[in-house]
Design a protein around this motif. Sequence first.
Motif, PDB file in Angstrom:
ATOM      1  N   ARG A 203       0.856  -1.414  -0.114  1.00 37.38           N
ATOM      2  CA  ARG A 203       0.088   0.022   0.082  1.00 37.38           C
ATOM      3  C   ARG A 203       0.762   1.251  -0.153  1.00 37.38           C
ATOM      4  NH1 ARG A 203      -3.196  -3.999   1.838  1.00 37.38           N
ATOM      5  NH2 ARG A 203      -5.082  -3.962   1.381  1.00 37.38           N
ATOM      6  N   SER A 204       2.012   1.213   0.678  1.00 42.29           N
ATOM      7  CA  SER A 204       2.773   2.349   0.624  1.00 42.29           C
ATOM      8  C   SER A 204       3.357   2.519  -0.328  1.00 42.29           C
ATOM      9  CB  SER A 204       3.888   2.496   1.865  1.00 42.29           C
ATOM     10  OG  SER A 204       4.690   1.544   1.512  1.00 42.29           O
ATOM     11  N   LEU A 205       3.959   1.448  -1.146  1.00 44.46           N
ATOM     12  CA  LEU A 205       4.323   1.749  -2.515  1.00 44.46           C
ATOM     13  C   LEU A 205       3.383   2.329  -3.729  1.00 44.46           C
ATOM     14  CD1 LEU A 205       6.416  -1.714  -3.012  1.00 44.46           C
ATOM     15  CD2 LEU A 205       7.349   0.734  -2.774  1.00 44.46           C
ATOM     16  N   ILE A 206       2.131   2.005  -3.533  1.00 44.16           N
ATOM     17  CA  ILE A 206       1.011   2.226  -4.341  1.00 44.16           C
ATOM     18  C   ILE A 206       0.793   3.797  -4.081  1.00 44.16           C
ATOM     19  CG2 ILE A 206      -1.225   2.217  -4.887  1.00 44.16           C
ATOM     20  CD1 ILE A 206      -1.197  -0.916  -4.422  1.00 44.16           C
ATOM     21  N   ARG A 207       0.529   4.343  -2.962  1.00 44.62           N
ATOM     22  CA  ARG A 207       0.333   5.645  -2.567  1.00 44.62           C
ATOM     23  C   ARG A 207       1.649   6.584  -2.950  1.00 44.62           C
ATOM     24  NH1 ARG A 207      -1.417   3.437   2.595  1.00 44.62           N
ATOM     25  NH2 ARG A 207      -3.849   3.078   2.449  1.00 44.62           N
ATOM     26  N   SER A 208       2.776   5.921  -2.802  1.00 42.07           N
ATOM     27  CA  SER A 208       4.040   6.750  -3.256  1.00 42.07           C
ATOM     28  C   SER A 208       4.013   7.236  -4.824  1.00 42.07           C
ATOM     29  CB  SER A 208       5.401   5.874  -2.920  1.00 42.07           C
ATOM     30  OG  SER A 208       5.563   4.682  -4.154  1.00 42.07           O
ATOM     31  N   LEU A 209       3.159   6.698  -5.711  1.00 45.86           N
ATOM     32  CA  LEU A 209       2.808   7.023  -7.003  1.00 45.86           C
ATOM     33  C   LEU A 209       1.897   8.237  -6.976  1.00 45.86           C
ATOM     34  CD1 LEU A 209       2.569   3.482  -8.246  1.00 45.86           C
ATOM     35  CD2 LEU A 209       4.633   4.839  -8.586  1.00 45.86           C
ATOM     36  N   GLY A 210       1.305   8.610  -6.046  1.00 41.95           N
ATOM     37  CA  GLY A 210       0.415   9.781  -6.242  1.00 41.95           C
ATOM     38  C   GLY A 210      -1.000   9.640  -6.239  1.00 41.95           C
ATOM     39  N   VAL A 211      -1.363   8.190  -6.290  1.00 41.29           N
ATOM     40  CA  VAL A 211      -2.717   7.788  -6.852  1.00 41.29           C
ATOM     41  C   VAL A 211      -3.517   7.780  -5.717  1.00 41.29           C
ATOM     42  CG1 VAL A 211      -1.655   6.172  -8.530  1.00 41.29           C
ATOM     43  CG2 VAL A 211      -2.077   5.328  -6.425  1.00 41.29           C
ATOM     44  N   ASP A 212      -4.823   7.563  -6.153  1.00 37.94           N
ATOM     45  CA  ASP A 212      -5.988   7.396  -5.061  1.00 37.94           C
ATOM     46  C   ASP A 212      -6.133   5.909  -4.846  1.00 37.94           C
ATOM     47  OD1 ASP A 212      -6.397  10.332  -4.482  1.00 37.94           O
ATOM     48  OD2 ASP A 212      -7.820   9.947  -6.559  1.00 37.94           O
ATOM     49  N   LEU A 213      -5.758   5.511  -3.727  1.00 38.39           N
ATOM     50  CA  LEU A 213      -5.939   4.101  -3.533  1.00 38.39           C
ATOM     51  C   LEU A 213      -7.084   3.680  -2.543  1.00 38.39           C
ATOM     52  CD1 LEU A 213      -4.667   0.907  -3.062  1.00 38.39           C
ATOM     53  CD2 LEU A 213      -3.551   1.919  -0.935  1.00 38.39           C
ATOM     54  N   VAL A 214      -8.034   2.931  -3.499  1.00 39.86           N
ATOM     55  CA  VAL A 214      -9.285   2.771  -2.717  1.00 39.86           C
ATOM     56  C   VAL A 214      -9.109   1.344  -2.330  1.00 39.86           C
ATOM     57  CG1 VAL A 214     -10.508   4.358  -3.825  1.00 39.86           C
ATOM     58  CG2 VAL A 214     -10.120   2.215  -5.096  1.00 39.86           C
ATOM     59  N   GLU A 215     -10.025   0.841  -1.199  1.00 39.04           N
ATOM     60  CA  GLU A 215     -10.166  -0.590  -0.867  1.00 39.04           C
ATOM     61  C   GLU A 215     -11.210  -1.223  -1.010  1.00 39.04           C
ATOM     62  OE1 GLU A 215      -7.586  -1.949   0.730  1.00 39.04           O
ATOM     63  OE2 GLU A 215      -6.379  -0.727   1.480  1.00 39.04           O
ATOM     64  N   MET A 216     -11.057  -2.365  -1.329  1.00 37.60           N
ATOM     65  CA  MET A 216     -12.542  -3.099  -1.434  1.00 37.60           C
ATOM     66  C   MET A 216     -12.904  -3.523  -0.110  1.00 37.60           C
ATOM     67  SD  MET A 216     -11.384  -5.670  -4.494  1.00 37.60           S
ATOM     68  CE  MET A 216      -9.896  -5.961  -4.488  1.00 37.60           C
ATOM     69  N   LYS A 217     -14.238  -3.869   0.071  1.00 36.85           N
ATOM     70  CA  LYS A 217     -14.766  -4.243   1.444  1.00 36.85           C
ATOM     71  C   LYS A 217     -14.105  -5.450   1.907  1.00 36.85           C
ATOM     72  CE  LYS A 217     -19.045  -5.437   0.312  1.00 36.85           C
ATOM     73  NZ  LYS A 217     -20.218  -5.929   0.343  1.00 36.85           N
TER      74      LYS A 217
END
Length: 155
Positions: free
Chosen positions: A62-76
């Motif tokens: 998750r931290s790697l994905i966020r480091s790209l400046g994207v909006d990380l959304v979580e599935m239920k």
Amino acid sequence: NTIKNEYPYLGGNYTVQHHTEFISSLITEGKLTITGDLKGKEVVYHDPCYLGRANGVYDSPRSLIRSLGVDLVEMKRSKKRSFCCGAGGSQMFKDAERGDKEINIDRTEEALELKPDIIATGCPFCNTMMTDGVKSVNEGSAEVLDIAELIADNI
């Protein structure tokens, strides 16, 4: 998972890191710099069963994905409550069982409900199952990429 958790019973004791943990350490140590920017993209992350539930690795992907400046959304169903992609235990290599829907279709539909641009994975089996799911459910609606691919495309 096997080398980390099962080899010790056979006398093999090894330090094991998932590739997302390794990439995170490279960034932290300043050996890898992310220069790309995916701002405005929405990414859904699918937790691989063995990485997440079996080994408790939730933060580094998750931290790697966020480091790209994207909006990380979580599935239920995420993290400890995540749902299998359908490939676990080599299930991807056998014929479908009776039922109304394949597991990978169920999981892909859950991801696509969030209307992501990208479905990120941390496992080659998950990548295959989610890619096949997108092709079956709504081809072209989202791109399926391993986190390592996302990072490689943005360094």
